[in-house]
Design a protein around this motif. Structure first.
Motif, mmCIF file in Angstrom:
data_model
loop_
_atom_site.group_PDB
_atom_site.id
_atom_site.type_symbol
_atom_site.label_atom_id
_atom_site.label_comp_id
_atom_site.label_asym_id
_atom_site.label_seq_id
_atom_site.Cartn_x
_atom_site.Cartn_y
_atom_site.Cartn_z
ATOM 1 N N TYR A 56 0.836 -1.191 0.000
ATOM 2 C CA TYR A 56 0.000 0.000 0.000
ATOM 3 C C TYR A 56 0.875 1.246 0.000
ATOM 4 C CZ TYR A 56 -3.847 -3.050 1.496
ATOM 5 O OH TYR A 56 -4.794 -4.037 1.579
ATOM 6 N N SER B 247 -6.168 7.763 2.939
ATOM 7 C CA SER B 247 -6.387 6.336 3.147
ATOM 8 C C SER B 247 -5.241 5.516 2.570
ATOM 9 C CB SER B 247 -7.704 5.938 2.481
ATOM 10 O OG SER B 247 -8.022 4.596 2.774
ATOM 11 N N GLY C 87 3.045 -4.372 8.253
ATOM 12 C CA GLY C 87 4.392 -3.996 8.641
ATOM 13 C C GLY C 87 4.353 -2.600 9.234
ATOM 14 N N SER C 88 5.466 -2.154 9.762
ATOM 15 C CA SER C 88 5.515 -0.861 10.446
ATOM 16 C C SER C 88 5.608 0.319 9.480
ATOM 17 C CB SER C 88 6.697 -0.816 11.411
ATOM 18 O OG SER C 88 7.882 -1.172 10.727
ATOM 19 N N HIS D 71 -13.238 -5.639 7.604
ATOM 20 C CA HIS D 71 -12.190 -5.541 8.618
ATOM 21 C C HIS D 71 -12.227 -4.128 9.195
ATOM 22 C CE1 HIS D 71 -9.355 -8.838 6.877
ATOM 23 N NE2 HIS D 71 -10.552 -8.972 6.322
ATOM 24 N N TYR E 222 -9.590 -1.452 11.350
ATOM 25 C CA TYR E 222 -8.219 -1.192 11.795
ATOM 26 C C TYR E 222 -8.157 0.201 12.412
ATOM 27 C CZ TYR E 222 -6.845 -5.126 8.862
ATOM 28 O OH TYR E 222 -6.726 -6.376 8.307
ATOM 29 N N GLN F 296 -5.255 3.252 13.196
ATOM 30 C CA GLN F 296 -3.900 3.716 12.887
ATOM 31 C C GLN F 296 -3.579 4.962 13.698
ATOM 32 O OE1 GLN F 296 -3.171 5.106 8.840
ATOM 33 N NE2 GLN F 296 -1.061 4.373 8.903
ATOM 34 N N GLY G 153 1.755 8.212 12.132
ATOM 35 C CA GLY G 153 3.110 7.760 11.832
ATOM 36 C C GLY G 153 3.335 6.275 12.028
ATOM 37 N N GLU G 154 2.272 5.547 12.378
ATOM 38 C CA GLU G 154 2.423 4.115 12.607
ATOM 39 C C GLU G 154 1.594 3.318 11.604
ATOM 40 O OE1 GLU G 154 2.804 4.748 17.467
ATOM 41 O OE2 GLU G 154 1.398 3.286 16.644
ATOM 42 N N ALA G 155 1.797 2.028 11.600
ATOM 43 C CA ALA G 155 1.029 1.158 10.717
ATOM 44 C C ALA G 155 -0.337 0.856 11.339
ATOM 45 C CB ALA G 155 1.788 -0.140 10.484
ATOM 46 N N PRO G 156 -1.307 0.512 10.516
ATOM 47 C CA PRO G 156 -2.629 0.142 11.046
ATOM 48 C C PRO G 156 -2.552 -1.112 11.901
ATOM 49 C CG PRO G 156 -2.741 0.595 8.694
ATOM 50 C CD PRO G 156 -1.289 0.515 9.050
ATOM 51 N N PHE H 54 -4.889 -4.242 13.503
ATOM 52 C CA PHE H 54 -6.151 -4.949 13.325
ATOM 53 C C PHE H 54 -7.002 -4.890 14.586
ATOM 54 C CE2 PHE H 54 -9.069 -8.095 11.985
ATOM 55 C CZ PHE H 54 -9.195 -9.063 12.984
ATOM 56 N N ILE I 28 -12.603 -8.558 12.548
ATOM 57 C CA ILE I 28 -13.115 -8.921 11.227
ATOM 58 C C ILE I 28 -14.523 -9.475 11.401
ATOM 59 C CG2 ILE I 28 -11.999 -11.197 11.389
ATOM 60 C CD1 ILE I 28 -11.769 -11.239 8.372
ATOM 61 N N PHE J 46 -10.066 2.811 10.079
ATOM 62 C CA PHE J 46 -10.336 2.436 8.692
ATOM 63 C C PHE J 46 -11.155 1.156 8.656
ATOM 64 C CE2 PHE J 46 -7.704 5.382 6.398
ATOM 65 C CZ PHE J 46 -6.619 5.638 7.211
ATOM 66 N N LEU K 247 -8.243 -6.204 0.217
ATOM 67 C CA LEU K 247 -9.065 -5.224 0.907
ATOM 68 C C LEU K 247 -9.031 -3.862 0.227
ATOM 69 C CD1 LEU K 247 -8.186 -5.864 4.673
ATOM 70 C CD2 LEU K 247 -10.085 -6.791 3.340
ATOM 71 N N PHE L 165 -9.873 0.004 1.347
ATOM 72 C CA PHE L 165 -10.084 0.747 2.588
ATOM 73 C C PHE L 165 -10.913 1.999 2.373
ATOM 74 C CE2 PHE L 165 -7.612 -1.478 5.706
ATOM 75 C CZ PHE L 165 -6.729 -2.226 4.944
ATOM 76 N N GLY L 166 -11.717 2.316 3.392
ATOM 77 C CA GLY L 166 -12.438 3.572 3.390
ATOM 78 C C GLY L 166 -11.480 4.729 3.598
ATOM 79 N N GLN L 167 -12.012 5.935 3.574
ATOM 80 C CA GLN L 167 -11.163 7.123 3.650
ATOM 81 C C GLN L 167 -10.697 7.419 5.067
ATOM 82 O OE1 GLN L 167 -14.408 7.126 3.585
ATOM 83 N NE2 GLN L 167 -15.324 9.073 4.205
#
Lengths: 118, 113
Positions: free
Chosen positions: A36, A43, A110-111, B32, B34, B36, B39-42, B44, B47, B87, B101, B103-105
């Protein structure tokens, strides 16, 4: 469990050079990984689906020759941004789907990698 | 096609409740959710797989109305740690998009003391 390691977390490169981003599933086998791209306050935009042992499937509008994806094993997928330009600067994130999974588990991300092209 | 989330942003005080909605124009296999942080990843959350399914853990739960192609995320007695962007990700039924997937906005949730 279900840890995905992404490396590097940050990279600054010069315009025209290439950058490789690695995504590893540490404690499970990932037959499919997704890449992504995310712009600030936006998004997650799917770029491509990476399947182990086969060619990646790219989303419409994503340049295959610019964003090279290789999924050489069940635990590793790489994204190479070739001939990077400032407009490629973004946050790139991978996610991994467990082998045989479609139910029960969410995807592990992942990060992320913050790419800045100068 | 991207699912539509509402509202776009929510501001709460600790202890208040919130609902975030996700609506798709396509028939769905799963939804799903998530969260976030900046500055970090989403990360989970949960589901949902079946029409009418509801899930939850602690004070966060969700529902999925398969017929309406909608899902809602419920956050009750919000805590400061709930702040972030939420999200929904939709996995369409059938077709060749197996597991992919969209993802929504996103919905920005801010919880103040």
């Amino acid at each position: 469990g279900a840890v995905v390691s992404q490396h590097p977390s940050r990279v600054i490169c010069k315009s025209g050079t290439s950058v490789k981003i690695e995504c590893r599933s540490l404690d499970f086998q990932a037959t499919t990984m997704f890449w992504y791209r995310q712009f600030p306050k936006k998004s997650l935009m799917l770029m491509a689906t990476s399947n182990e042992g086969s060619k990646a499937t790219y989303e419409q509008g994503v340049e295959k020759d610019k964003f090279l994806i290789n999924h050489a094993s069940l635990t590793l997928s790489t994204l190479t941004v070739t001939s990077a330009h400032p407009e490629d600067s973004s946050f790139y994130i991978c996610s991994a789907k467990r082998q045989g999974q479609r139910t029960r588990y969410g995807y592990t991300f992942g990060s992320g990698t913050r790419l800045t092209v100068v | 096609q991207q699912p539509v989330q509402s509202p776009q942003a929510v501001i709460l005080r600790e202890g208040e409740d919130a609902v975030i909605n996700c609506s798709s124009s396509k028939a769905l296999y799963s939804v799903h959710w998530y969260r976030q942080k900046h500055g970090e990843a989403p990360v989970f959350l949960m589901i949902l797989l079946k029409g009418g399914e509801q899930k939850g853990h602690d004070k966060i739960s969700a529902s999925f109305n398969e017929k309406k192609q909608q899902s809602s995320l419920y956050l009750t007695a919000s805590q400061l740690s709930y702040s972030g962007t939420y999200f929904c990700g939709t996995d369409p039924a059938g077709g060749t998009s197996y597991g992919k997937l969209t993802f929504g906005q996103g919905t920005i949730l801010t919880v103040h003391p």
